[in-house]
Write an enzyme that holds these catalytic residues in place. Structure first.
Site, PDB file in Angstrom:
ATOM      1  CG  HIS A 351      -2.111  -0.830   1.121  1.00 21.87           C
ATOM      2  ND1 HIS A 351      -3.300  -0.393   0.575  1.00 21.87           N
ATOM      3  CD2 HIS A 351      -2.315  -2.103   1.481  1.00 21.87           C
ATOM      4  CE1 HIS A 351      -4.183  -1.378   0.618  1.00 21.87           C
ATOM      5  NE2 HIS A 351      -3.617  -2.432   1.161  1.00 21.87           N
ATOM      6  CE  LYS A 543      -3.677  10.602   2.616  1.00 24.40           C
ATOM      7  NZ  LYS A 543      -4.473   9.876   1.611  1.00 24.40           N
ATOM      8  CB  THR A 645     -10.671   4.329  -1.898  1.00 22.29           C
ATOM      9  OG1 THR A 645     -10.384   4.715  -0.553  1.00 22.29           O
ATOM     10  CG2 THR A 645      -9.896   3.074  -2.258  1.00 22.29           C
TER      11      THR A 645
HETATM   12  C1  PLP Z   1     -12.526   6.650   1.650  1.00 23.80           C
HETATM   13  C2  PLP Z   1     -12.027   7.019   2.987  1.00 23.80           C
HETATM   14  C3  PLP Z   1     -10.660   7.250   3.199  1.00 23.80           C
HETATM   15  C4  PLP Z   1      -9.646   7.189   2.077  1.00 23.80           C
HETATM   16  O1  PLP Z   1      -9.573   8.467   1.463  1.00 23.80           O
HETATM   17  P1  PLP Z   1      -8.366   8.853   0.484  1.00 23.80           P
HETATM   18  O2  PLP Z   1      -8.796  10.158  -0.096  1.00 23.80           O
HETATM   19  O3  PLP Z   1      -8.286   7.793  -0.551  1.00 23.80           O
HETATM   20  O4  PLP Z   1      -7.142   8.961   1.314  1.00 23.80           O
HETATM   21  C5  PLP Z   1     -10.231   7.587   4.460  1.00 23.80           C
HETATM   22  N1  PLP Z   1     -11.101   7.697   5.485  1.00 23.80           N
HETATM   23  C6  PLP Z   1     -12.416   7.501   5.321  1.00 23.80           C
HETATM   24  C7  PLP Z   1     -13.320   7.650   6.482  1.00 23.80           C
HETATM   25  C8  PLP Z   1     -12.928   7.149   4.075  1.00 23.80           C
HETATM   26  O5  PLP Z   1     -14.247   6.939   3.931  1.00 23.80           O
END
Ligand code: PLP
Length: 804
Positions: A351, A543, A645
């Site tokens: 990951h 990020k 995601t």
């Molecule tokens: C989808 C999700 C993430 C992942 O978000 P990214 O933008 O891909 O880092 C993290 N925390 C929660 C609560 C999520 O629903």
């Protein structure tokens, strides 16, 4: 049989009686929490019928099963999800209506199961939903943490961490299984002895033993019988393992083991307890697999044919030596057949490519805590070394060693002991093979593959955005519910002005719901007709939330200076938790909140810009935020975000991706085309070049670019805080440590991309068309597609055959 949920009348009667019996008082005198708990138990018991049938069908047909080992499962709430997947949502909703209750009120009682940090844990949760919905036998294995990550509050513009007491009212979904306990042993010493036949045996005398006791949750598939299991292990005291005079210490050690989720997914802290947690759920999980296998089959010889184990990142990598240990020490296998079973059973998902996030353990710590497991790791290393030498590839050894610099390299152990290693998006898998793990790819070219992440479209579209779901069903029929790739049928209608208008109305409705949430919880008024620009994810330098807030600071400064410069009204939403020990990340949260304070209270500017920081980012927050977004901020430094995601959740609800060519953004643009996304910034190759040439210099940009200079200066000249040192860490990181994540390098490109986003938004029909195209192309990112690929290409899993 008259089941509880076969009709509204049955439900109402059963429910009222059950509530009254449980609490010994009239239904009318009970509270929402009590009603929620009883409802949850009724649903769980109802699911128990299919749960039993699933287990029986697997046993009878000898179907291969998956065990998904993950240190984190970010499940969120389950009530709505379970009712919907069981197809009894409307019965319950109508029944509650009749009893004078709104189902939303009951839904709000449930705590989020926040057993994870972020994306990796949420991926595991989406995978569980897809496995069950595709009728695949997939079990989750994790720890029953008594406290989730932490609850975030903002006080004085800064993050404050409070305990996340998700078990305050218990957990209605779980079933305690004390009969399936496993003893887990730590520390102590190992003796070897030889038996009559000259065979070596191990005798282990641990100095710390706990009982791992499982709690099982049913994972209910969508409109199917398949009901899988998420097994969460609790640590409990073993009466016979307390040393004299050490009761207090023993009790607190046992308690600490499952107290909480390790709150930090990036830095090196609280190490030893974390390693204990890892071995704890690995050892318990492996034991359970072995026992249930031997209940059906005569030996472990066929384990790899009947069981697949997927390691979600390196946290469960001890599965490899632990399974070796059990096979050799408990079941008398020789090394080679044992190794054959292990490597054919285990597969590993990587990951991250960030060096500081690749897990390593001090060898001393591992040897002390897990003496027998450590011996096996040494032997794996010795034999691996021999193999590499034998293949005349010894020159690779320095880069592939498991044991190096007094550390155990968990990713290396994972690759050596698995038959499959996958990245989580195309670009990430390429970086693994060509760069970070290239020596391993030279050794084992067939082992590496890609499985681009996905999200369950049930939670992230059907259930959290019923307004959009209804519009889609109206337009293209309901085939996409079972087969999300059918969302592409929407392509035939994206130019239809009537659909475009209806869609914009739906989006506006979702924006109003988010606006109400913000008003109710933060007392901030936001303009529903402004552009909703969202960045919600863990707070990390890579990020680049900083890039986002710098853009806002730039707009503010420019509007203050130039009364002729005004932008289309925009609301910037942030939501992010920072690891408690990550000082820079916390300072960025402070900056966002202080910029929000300044901007939102400036009557001249606040008509154009609002900044909203939503505290306590969690699955439930994501469920109201994502589907209200117009713009999805995916602006990581190229090469750093493995997949993401969040980007997929926004896309599926129509938002435009404003992003770098990183992670799954690359595949999102591939799907929608460059004209239906806004891509900007340096590419991985550019960044590699800058690093190789050592030619990046933040001061050059500062000196050449007035916009950058003004923003940086504003950190220190009391524009946002009455303290020139308030943002010292940020300043130092950029200017004294040369901006590791290229924030300033991408600044102008980002400002320009943002201006293009505004121009696109101002053409309402074009914007609607673009959003519809994003939805139409999002089917690929359903985790059903991802899981089908894992099942076909890694696990060799076929659906559970139910009789009748
Ligand atoms: C989808 C999700 C993430 C992942 O978000 P990214 O933008 O891909 O880092 C993290 N925390 C929660 C609560 C999520 O629903």
């Amino acid at each position: 049989m008259m089941s509880t949920f076969s009709s509204k009348e049955n439900f109402v009667n059963t429910f009222k009686v059950a509530v009254a019996e449980t609490y010994g008082r009239d239904f009318e005198d009970t509270k929402s929490v009590e009603r929620y708990l009883v409802l949850g138990h009724l649903i769980r018991d109802y699911a128990g019928i299919n749960w039993k049938e699933t287990k029986n069908a697997i046993k009878k047909s000898q179907t291969k099963q998956l065990y998904y080992f993950s240190m984190e499962f970010l499940m969120g709430r389950l009530l709505t999800n379970n009712l919907m997947n069981l197809g009894i949502y409307d019965v319950v909703k109508d029944g509650l209506d009749e009893l004078g209750m709104n189902i939303n009120e009951i839904e709000e009682v449930e705590s989020d199961a926040g057993l994870g940090n972020g994306g990796l844990g949420r991926l595991a949760a989406c995978f569980m939903d897809s496995l069950a919905s595709l009728n695949l036998a997939g079990n989750g294995n994790c720890i029953r943490y008594r406290y989730g990550l932490f609850k975030q509050k903002i006080e004085n513009f800064q993050q404050v961490e409070l305990p996340d007491c998700w078990l305050k009212y218990g957990n209605v979904w779980e079933v305690w299984k004390p009969q399936h306990e496993v003893k887990v042993k730590f520390g102590g010493k190992v003796d070897a002895y030889m038996d009559y036949n000259g065979k070596f045996h191990m005798k282990y005398e641990p100095d710390f033993v706990v009982r791992a006791v499982p709690y099982d949750e049913p994972i209910i598939g969508y409109h199917t019988k398949t009901t899988n299991t998420l097994r969460l292990w609790d640590a409990q005291v073993d009466e016979n393992s307390v040393k004299p005079g050490q009761l207090g210490q023993y009790l607190s050690d046992v308690s600490a083991l499952t107290a909480n989720v390790y709150p930090d997914d990036s830095t090196l802290d609280g190490k030893r307890l974390r390693l204990k947690q890892e071995y704890f759920f690995v050892c318990a999980g492996i034991n359970q697999i072995i026992e249930s296998h031997l209940r059906v089959y005569p030996s472990l010889d066929n384990l790899a044919e009947k069981v697949a184990i997927q390691l979600n990142d390196t946290h469960p990598v001890l599965v490899i030596p632990e399974l070796m240990r059990v096979l050799m020490d408990d079941y008398n296998y020789d090394w080679d057949p044992a190794w054959n079973i292990v490597t054919h059973t285990v597969a590993y998902t990587n990951h991250t490519v960030m060096a500081e996030a690749l897990e390593k353990w001090p060898q001393d710590m591992m040897r002390d805590l897990l003496p027998r497991v450590y011996m096996i790791i040494e032997e794996i290393e010795r034999r691996f070394h021999y193999e590499v030498d034998h293949r005349n590839m010894g020159y690779l050894f320095n880069s592939v060693s498991i044991l190096k610099d007094n550390q155990v390299h968990m990713a290396h152990l994972a690759i050596v002991g698995s038959h499959s290693v996958n990245g989580v998006a195309k670009i990430h898998s390429e970086i693994l093979v060509n760069d970070v793990m290239s020596s391993f790819a030279a050794l084992y070219p067939d082992r590496f593959n890609n499985k681009t992440n996905g999200i369950t479209h049930r939670r992230w579209l059907l259930y959290s955005n019923p307004q959009l779901t209804d519009l889609l069903i109206d337009t293209i029929g309901d085939g996409f519910i079972k087969h999300p790739s059918e969302l592409s049928k929407l392509m035939d209608y994206v130019d239809d002005p009537i659909l475009q208008n209806r869609f914009m109305e739906v989006k506006r409705e979702r924006k109003a719901i988010l606006a109400k949430y913000v008003k109710d919880t933060l007392n901030i008024d936001v303009d529903v007709d402004s552009i909703f620009d969202c960045q919600a994810k863990r707070l990390h330098a890579y990020k680049r939330q900083l890039l986002n807030v710098f853009h806002i600071m730039h707009l503010y400064l420019r509007m203050k200076k130039d009364p002729n410069f005004r932008i289309y009204p925009r609301t910037f939403f942030f939501s992010a938790k920072a690891a408690p020990s990550y000082a820079l990340a916390k300072e960025i949260i402070k900056l966002i909140n202080m910029v929000a304070e300044k901007v939102n209270n400036d009557p001249e500017i606040s008509r154009y810009i609002k900044v909203v920081f939503i505290p306590n980012y969690s699955v439930s927050v994501a469920e109201v935020l994502m589907n209200a977004a117009d713009v999805s901020e995916q602006i990581s430094t190229a090469g750093k975000e493995a997949s993401g995601t969040g980007n997929m959740k926004y896309m599926m609800n129509g938002a435009l991706t404003l992003g770098t060519l990183d992670g799954a953004n690359v595949e999102i643009v591939e799907q929608v085309g460059y004209e239906n996304a806004q891509i900007f910034g340096l590419h991985v190759e550019d960044i590699n070049e800058l690093k190789k040439e050592n030619s990046y210099n933040a001061w050059n940009l500062y000196n050449q670019d007035a916009n950058i200079r003004e923003v940086i200066e504003s950190l220190k000249n009391n524009t946002w805080a009455n303290d020139p040192n308030a943002f010292q860490l940020i300043y130092n990181d950029l200017m004294l440590r040369n901006d590791e994540f290229f924030v300033l390098a991408d600044f102008e490109a980002y400002i320009y991309a943002q201006s293009l986003v505004q121009r696109m938004y101002e053409d309402r029909s074009r914007w609607a068309r673009m959003m519809l195209i994003n939805i139409a192309k999002s089917g690929y990112f359903s985790s059903d597609r991802t899981i089908q690929e894992y099942a076909d290409q890694i696990w060799g899993l076929t659906p559970i055959p139910f009789e009748n």
